[in-house]
Enzyme design. Structure first.
Site, PDB file in Angstrom:
ATOM      1  N   LYS A  13       0.839  -1.212   0.000  1.00 40.57           N
ATOM      2  CA  LYS A  13       0.000   0.000   0.000  1.00 40.57           C
ATOM      3  C   LYS A  13       0.871   1.258   0.000  1.00 40.57           C
ATOM      4  O   LYS A  13       0.674   2.171  -0.800  1.00 40.57           O
ATOM      5  CB  LYS A  13      -0.920   0.015   1.241  1.00 40.57           C
ATOM      6  CG  LYS A  13      -1.807  -1.209   1.369  1.00 40.57           C
ATOM      7  CD  LYS A  13      -2.698  -1.136   2.599  1.00 40.57           C
ATOM      8  CE  LYS A  13      -1.968  -1.161   3.931  1.00 40.57           C
ATOM      9  NZ  LYS A  13      -1.294  -2.444   4.243  1.00 40.57           N
ATOM     10  N   ARG A  88      -9.973   0.669   8.376  1.00 36.30           N
ATOM     11  CA  ARG A  88      -9.580  -0.691   8.756  1.00 36.30           C
ATOM     12  C   ARG A  88     -10.662  -1.425   9.511  1.00 36.30           C
ATOM     13  O   ARG A  88     -10.462  -2.580   9.892  1.00 36.30           O
ATOM     14  CB  ARG A  88      -8.356  -0.619   9.668  1.00 36.30           C
ATOM     15  CG  ARG A  88      -7.041  -0.722   8.940  1.00 36.30           C
ATOM     16  CD  ARG A  88      -5.961  -0.435   9.950  1.00 36.30           C
ATOM     17  NE  ARG A  88      -4.806  -1.245   9.752  1.00 36.30           N
ATOM     18  CZ  ARG A  88      -3.661  -0.766   9.236  1.00 36.30           C
ATOM     19  NH1 ARG A  88      -3.555   0.473   8.869  1.00 36.30           N
ATOM     20  NH2 ARG A  88      -2.642  -1.555   9.122  1.00 36.30           N
ATOM     21  N   ARG A 127      12.216  -4.758   5.109  1.00 39.38           N
ATOM     22  CA  ARG A 127      12.110  -3.378   4.598  1.00 39.38           C
ATOM     23  C   ARG A 127      12.752  -2.359   5.543  1.00 39.38           C
ATOM     24  O   ARG A 127      12.867  -2.570   6.740  1.00 39.38           O
ATOM     25  CB  ARG A 127      10.651  -3.014   4.348  1.00 39.38           C
ATOM     26  CG  ARG A 127       9.897  -2.684   5.583  1.00 39.38           C
ATOM     27  CD  ARG A 127       8.508  -2.212   5.272  1.00 39.38           C
ATOM     28  NE  ARG A 127       7.700  -2.363   6.473  1.00 39.38           N
ATOM     29  CZ  ARG A 127       6.411  -2.207   6.517  1.00 39.38           C
ATOM     30  NH1 ARG A 127       5.739  -1.926   5.432  1.00 39.38           N
ATOM     31  NH2 ARG A 127       5.755  -2.351   7.638  1.00 39.38           N
ATOM     32  N   ARG A 161      11.073  -0.280  11.314  1.00 36.24           N
ATOM     33  CA  ARG A 161       9.971  -0.091  12.246  1.00 36.24           C
ATOM     34  C   ARG A 161      10.011  -1.113  13.377  1.00 36.24           C
ATOM     35  O   ARG A 161      10.293  -2.286  13.132  1.00 36.24           O
ATOM     36  CB  ARG A 161       8.632  -0.233  11.496  1.00 36.24           C
ATOM     37  CG  ARG A 161       8.267   1.030  10.763  1.00 36.24           C
ATOM     38  CD  ARG A 161       7.105   0.865   9.828  1.00 36.24           C
ATOM     39  NE  ARG A 161       5.990   0.069  10.315  1.00 36.24           N
ATOM     40  CZ  ARG A 161       4.879  -0.120   9.613  1.00 36.24           C
ATOM     41  NH1 ARG A 161       4.729   0.447   8.428  1.00 36.24           N
ATOM     42  NH2 ARG A 161       3.907  -0.864  10.104  1.00 36.24           N
ATOM     43  N   ARG A 172      -0.712  -8.503  13.233  1.00 33.77           N
ATOM     44  CA  ARG A 172      -1.270  -7.505  12.313  1.00 33.77           C
ATOM     45  C   ARG A 172      -2.078  -8.187  11.208  1.00 33.77           C
ATOM     46  O   ARG A 172      -3.128  -7.692  10.792  1.00 33.77           O
ATOM     47  CB  ARG A 172      -0.136  -6.653  11.723  1.00 33.77           C
ATOM     48  CG  ARG A 172       0.416  -5.653  12.738  1.00 33.77           C
ATOM     49  CD  ARG A 172       1.824  -5.165  12.411  1.00 33.77           C
ATOM     50  NE  ARG A 172       1.973  -4.550  11.127  1.00 33.77           N
ATOM     51  CZ  ARG A 172       3.157  -4.331  10.534  1.00 33.77           C
ATOM     52  NH1 ARG A 172       4.284  -4.701  11.150  1.00 33.77           N
ATOM     53  NH2 ARG A 172       3.219  -3.746   9.374  1.00 33.77           N
TER      54      ARG A 172
HETATM   55  P1  AP5 Z   1       4.850  -1.633   1.848  1.00 36.38           P
HETATM   56  O1  AP5 Z   1       4.483  -0.805   0.656  1.00 36.38           O
HETATM   57  O2  AP5 Z   1       5.614  -0.975   2.939  1.00 36.38           O
HETATM   58  O3  AP5 Z   1       3.554  -2.370   2.408  1.00 36.38           O
HETATM   59  P2  AP5 Z   1       2.285  -1.788   3.204  1.00 36.38           P
HETATM   60  O4  AP5 Z   1       1.092  -2.485   2.620  1.00 36.38           O
HETATM   61  O5  AP5 Z   1       2.297  -0.294   3.175  1.00 36.38           O
HETATM   62  O6  AP5 Z   1       2.591  -2.392   4.620  1.00 36.38           O
HETATM   63  P3  AP5 Z   1       2.525  -1.780   6.086  1.00 36.38           P
HETATM   64  O7  AP5 Z   1       3.239  -2.737   6.962  1.00 36.38           O
HETATM   65  O8  AP5 Z   1       2.989  -0.365   6.112  1.00 36.38           O
HETATM   66  O9  AP5 Z   1       1.025  -1.858   6.351  1.00 36.38           O
HETATM   67  P4  AP5 Z   1       0.362  -1.950   7.696  1.00 36.38           P
HETATM   68  O10 AP5 Z   1      -1.022  -1.837   7.225  1.00 36.38           O
HETATM   69  O11 AP5 Z   1       0.650  -3.112   8.553  1.00 36.38           O
HETATM   70  O12 AP5 Z   1       1.037  -0.748   8.520  1.00 36.38           O
HETATM   71  P5  AP5 Z   1       0.507   0.696   8.909  1.00 36.38           P
HETATM   72  O13 AP5 Z   1       1.663   1.599   8.948  1.00 36.38           O
HETATM   73  O14 AP5 Z   1      -0.668   1.070   8.084  1.00 36.38           O
HETATM   74  O15 AP5 Z   1       5.661  -2.904   1.312  1.00 36.38           O
HETATM   75  C1  AP5 Z   1       6.314  -3.773   2.206  1.00 36.38           C
HETATM   76  C2  AP5 Z   1       7.690  -4.155   1.643  1.00 36.38           C
HETATM   77  O16 AP5 Z   1       7.500  -4.962   0.487  1.00 36.38           O
HETATM   78  C3  AP5 Z   1       8.504  -2.953   1.194  1.00 36.38           C
HETATM   79  O17 AP5 Z   1       9.835  -3.154   1.579  1.00 36.38           O
HETATM   80  C4  AP5 Z   1       8.404  -2.936  -0.322  1.00 36.38           C
HETATM   81  O18 AP5 Z   1       9.608  -2.481  -0.913  1.00 36.38           O
HETATM   82  C5  AP5 Z   1       8.150  -4.403  -0.640  1.00 36.38           C
HETATM   83  N1  AP5 Z   1       7.233  -4.530  -1.767  1.00 36.38           N
HETATM   84  C6  AP5 Z   1       6.084  -3.807  -1.985  1.00 36.38           C
HETATM   85  N2  AP5 Z   1       5.490  -4.203  -3.126  1.00 36.38           N
HETATM   86  C7  AP5 Z   1       6.260  -5.210  -3.634  1.00 36.38           C
HETATM   87  C8  AP5 Z   1       6.175  -6.036  -4.805  1.00 36.38           C
HETATM   88  N3  AP5 Z   1       5.166  -5.912  -5.673  1.00 36.38           N
HETATM   89  N4  AP5 Z   1       7.149  -6.963  -4.981  1.00 36.38           N
HETATM   90  C9  AP5 Z   1       8.184  -7.089  -4.095  1.00 36.38           C
HETATM   91  N5  AP5 Z   1       8.317  -6.331  -2.996  1.00 36.38           N
HETATM   92  C10 AP5 Z   1       7.376  -5.405  -2.761  1.00 36.38           C
HETATM   93  O19 AP5 Z   1      -0.025   0.438  10.389  1.00 36.38           O
HETATM   94  C11 AP5 Z   1       0.844   0.167  11.483  1.00 36.38           C
HETATM   95  C12 AP5 Z   1       0.059   0.093  12.769  1.00 36.38           C
HETATM   96  O20 AP5 Z   1      -0.589   1.372  13.045  1.00 36.38           O
HETATM   97  C13 AP5 Z   1      -1.094  -0.918  12.774  1.00 36.38           C
HETATM   98  O21 AP5 Z   1      -0.650  -2.220  13.123  1.00 36.38           O
HETATM   99  C14 AP5 Z   1      -2.020  -0.298  13.848  1.00 36.38           C
HETATM  100  O22 AP5 Z   1      -1.568  -0.556  15.143  1.00 36.38           O
HETATM  101  C15 AP5 Z   1      -1.885   1.204  13.598  1.00 36.38           C
HETATM  102  N6  AP5 Z   1      -2.866   1.716  12.630  1.00 36.38           N
HETATM  103  C16 AP5 Z   1      -2.597   2.273  11.414  1.00 36.38           C
HETATM  104  N7  AP5 Z   1      -3.741   2.637  10.789  1.00 36.38           N
HETATM  105  C17 AP5 Z   1      -4.752   2.305  11.612  1.00 36.38           C
HETATM  106  C18 AP5 Z   1      -6.168   2.393  11.494  1.00 36.38           C
HETATM  107  N8  AP5 Z   1      -6.770   2.895  10.391  1.00 36.38           N
HETATM  108  N9  AP5 Z   1      -6.927   1.941  12.529  1.00 36.38           N
HETATM  109  C19 AP5 Z   1      -6.342   1.435  13.647  1.00 36.38           C
HETATM  110  N10 AP5 Z   1      -5.002   1.303  13.811  1.00 36.38           N
HETATM  111  C20 AP5 Z   1      -4.223   1.727  12.794  1.00 36.38           C
END
Ligand code: AP5
Length: 219
Positions: A13, A88, A127, A161, A172
């Site tokens: 994402k 979410r 990452r 992270r 997660r």
């Molecule tokens: P990346 O693009 O970083 O993936 P992502 O989907 O953004 O993953 P996140 O871990 O950031 O998502 P998340 O939803 O767990 O975390 P968030 O910060 O939202 O890609 C990952 C890796 O893969 C990268 O290294 C990239 O280079 C590689 N990659 C990407 N595409 C690829 C491809 N096609 N091929 C090969 N490699 C690839 O949330 C963190 C925490 O915050 C949550 O756990 C929760 O506690 C809290 N939180 C955040 N939002 C909310 C909400 N709305 N409600 C409640 N709690 C929340």
């Protein structure tokens, strides 16, 4: 245009949101990034969120929806929004409808990144990001062109992270399956969901998203 990027942790994402920002001047609204900034700054929201995030659980709906509303208010009305990691839960989905309607916006597309969960652990634990500008990299899939030096800003500092360890990633993912995946039918009923293979090579994923939203980059 307002778009949701939906998918489990590590689905890509954030990676794809950054590309849409670069290609179309849209704005990425990542609740994860907002919460991490609050934790770093030690704000009341950050103090509440820190332990929850370290466990891989979800922060309260009220907190994240308030953050999204504030960010939208800070944006120009003509700028498109990419919602990354929000909504979410069903409650957040309902809040987003209200938040957008109150600002004269509507949701145009929901992109579901379809991925193989087993491969995601490797993606997430490998990452890292530039400590200065936030550009994302990966030990195996996307190294900086010159080892140890950020491509654009030249920074040599990178960070990982605290919630990117295997045990937290599994929590997660379970949270995603239990609370986030069930919101997809809400958008399917509106006919705005496009499924994209998130396991494809990154440029192919970008092209598929651009095709789904009816845009084509011209550079
Ligand atoms: P990346 O693009 O970083 O993936 P992502 O989907 O953004 O993953 P996140 O871990 O950031 O998502 P998340 O939803 O767990 O975390 P968030 O910060 O939202 O890609 C990952 C890796 O893969 C990268 O290294 C990239 O280079 C590689 N990659 C990407 N595409 C690829 C491809 N096609 N091929 C090969 N490699 C690839 O949330 C963190 C925490 O915050 C949550 O756990 C929760 O506690 C809290 N939180 C955040 N939002 C909310 C909400 N709305 N409600 C409640 N709690 C929340």
């Amino acid at each position: 245009m307002n778009i949701i990027l939906l998918g489990p942790p590590g689905a890509g994402k954030g990676t794809q949101a950054q590309r849409l920002v670069e290609h179309y001047g849209m704005r990425q609204l990542s609740t994860g990034d907002m919460l991490r900034a609050a934790v770093k700054a030690g704000t009341p929201v950050g103090l509440q969120a820190k332990a929850v995030m370290e466990r891989g659980e979800l922060v309260s709906d009220e907190i994240v929806s308030a953050l999204i509303g504030e960010e939208l208010d800070a944006m120009g009305s003509g700028v498109g929004a990419i919602f990354d990691g929000y909504p979410r839960t069903e409650a957040q989905s309902a809040s987003l409808d209200d938040i957008l309607a109150a600002r004269g916006r509507k949701l145009d597309h929901v992109i579901e990144l379809v991925v193989d969960e087993d491969a995601l652990v490797e993606r997430i634990t490998g990452r890292f990001t530039c400590a200065q500008c936030g550009k994302g990299y990966h030990d195996k899939f996307e190294q900086p062109r010159q080892v140890g030096v950020r491509d654009k800003c030249g920074s040599t500092e990178f960070k990982r992270r605290p919630d990117d360890n295997e045990a937290t990633v599994r929590t997660r993912m379970a949270e995603y399956r239990a609370k986030t995946a069930p919101i997809l039918p809400i958008y399917e009923a509106r006919g705005i969901v496009a499924r994209v293979d998130g396991m494809a090579e990154m440029d192919h994923v970008t092209a598929a998203i651009e095709s789904a939203i009816g845009q084509k980059v011209t550079h």
